[in-house]
Design a protein around this motif. Structure first.
Motif, PDB file in Angstrom:
ATOM      1  N   ILE A  94      68.816 -61.779  20.892  1.00  0.00           N
ATOM      2  CA  ILE A  94      69.107 -61.398  19.513  1.00  0.00           C
ATOM      3  C   ILE A  94      68.053 -62.035  18.616  1.00  0.00           C
ATOM      4  O   ILE A  94      67.650 -63.183  18.833  1.00  0.00           O
ATOM      5  N   PHE A  95      67.618 -61.257  17.606  1.00  0.00           N
ATOM      6  CA  PHE A  95      66.522 -61.687  16.742  1.00  0.00           C
ATOM      7  C   PHE A  95      66.914 -61.429  15.291  1.00  0.00           C
ATOM      8  O   PHE A  95      67.353 -60.337  14.945  1.00  0.00           O
ATOM      9  N   ALA A  96      66.747 -62.441  14.437  1.00  0.00           N
ATOM     10  CA  ALA A  96      67.086 -62.325  13.021  1.00  0.00           C
ATOM     11  C   ALA A  96      66.002 -61.553  12.285  1.00  0.00           C
ATOM     12  O   ALA A  96      64.809 -61.770  12.503  1.00  0.00           O
ATOM     13  N   GLN A  97      66.438 -60.653  11.437  1.00  0.00           N
ATOM     14  CA  GLN A  97      65.568 -59.942  10.516  1.00  0.00           C
ATOM     15  C   GLN A  97      65.997 -60.371   9.109  1.00  0.00           C
ATOM     16  O   GLN A  97      66.862 -61.209   8.959  1.00  0.00           O
ATOM     17  N   GLU A  98      65.420 -59.761   8.100  1.00  0.00           N
ATOM     18  CA  GLU A  98      65.718 -60.171   6.733  1.00  0.00           C
ATOM     19  C   GLU A  98      67.220 -60.090   6.422  1.00  0.00           C
ATOM     20  O   GLU A  98      67.820 -61.060   5.993  1.00  0.00           O
ATOM     21  N   ASN A  99      67.836 -58.954   6.612  1.00  0.00           N
ATOM     22  CA  ASN A  99      69.268 -58.773   6.348  1.00  0.00           C
ATOM     23  C   ASN A  99      69.964 -58.104   7.521  1.00  0.00           C
ATOM     24  O   ASN A  99      70.895 -57.309   7.334  1.00  0.00           O
ATOM     25  N   SER A 100      69.510 -58.408   8.731  1.00  0.00           N
ATOM     26  CA  SER A 100      70.074 -57.756   9.907  1.00  0.00           C
ATOM     27  C   SER A 100      69.673 -58.516  11.165  1.00  0.00           C
ATOM     28  O   SER A 100      68.982 -59.537  11.096  1.00  0.00           O
ATOM     29  N   TYR A 101      70.123 -58.004  12.294  1.00  0.00           N
ATOM     30  CA  TYR A 101      69.781 -58.558  13.599  1.00  0.00           C
ATOM     31  C   TYR A 101      69.333 -57.424  14.506  1.00  0.00           C
ATOM     32  O   TYR A 101      69.913 -56.336  14.488  1.00  0.00           O
ATOM     33  N   ILE A 102      68.311 -57.685  15.318  1.00  0.00           N
ATOM     34  CA  ILE A 102      67.866 -56.744  16.342  1.00  0.00           C
ATOM     35  C   ILE A 102      68.325 -57.308  17.684  1.00  0.00           C
ATOM     36  O   ILE A 102      68.109 -58.494  17.967  1.00  0.00           O
TER      37      ILE A 102
END
Length: 185
Positions: A114-122
């Motif tokens: 799991i990878f954090a993005q600005e306002n989400s997760y991939i």
């Protein structure tokens, strides 16, 4: 794995011998977050929060699907929350009490990272690449012709500013923009 979180220390470990509601477990947890299923749980992950070497909260999570492990990209600790990949799901728990905030099935089989993005997760899954919002709601999901891992397990997933690149078992490369659209070259 151990993580320092301000005044707390978090211990995160795979606990394969744990049995739901058994008194014979080597480790005991205050909270149990298991799917309701007749299937076996291939992965059980224990979490313990310590303050000055004293356990103040503990939980164990499990989900159906494939086997998961703990590694650099299997969790995100952010803003009094921990997100953990466990089999086919992502669990989001509060720190320090480890109350379950949300749980989302993000792959049909196994969530690798799991990878954090600005306002989400991939989420890099075995079958799907998924994007979740901060509350665990699925924004989009994409799959390919085969599983999203290579024979050697190396260099099969990359996130850049403009795309997500993943390679499947047949060495086919897929690129998706951050809105889930396939990019062709």
């Amino acid at each position: 794995m151990d993580f320092d979180i301000g005044k707390y220390r978090l211990e995160l470990k795979v606990d394969e011998t744990y049995s739901f509601n058994s008194m014979d477990n080597n480790n005991h947890y205050q909270k149990e977050y298991f799917d309701e299923s007749e299937d076996d749980f291939p992965t059980r992950i224990g979490l313990k929060i310590f303050q000055k070497d004293q356990v103040i909260s503990s939980a164990i999570i499990a989900s159906v699907g494939g086997h998961s492990n703990i590694h650099q990209n299997s969790q995100i600790i952010k803003a009094e929350r921990i997100l953990v990949t466990c089999s086919d799901s992502i669990f989001c728990l509060a720190i320090p009490d480890l109350q379950l905030i949300w749980k989302t099935q993000a792959d049909q089989v196994t969530c690798f990272g799991i990878f954090a993005q600005e306002n989400s997760y991939i989420v890099h899954g075995e079958i799907e690449i998924s994007k979740l919002d901060l509350n665990g709601k699925l924004i989009w999901q994409q799959s390919g012709e085969d599983i999203f891992i290579t024979d050697d397990g190396m260099n099969n997933f990359e996130i850049s500013y403009s795309y997500i690149k993943v390679t499947d078992w047949g060495n086919r490369v897929y690129k998706f923009d951050h809105d889930g659209n396939r990019i062709t070259e």
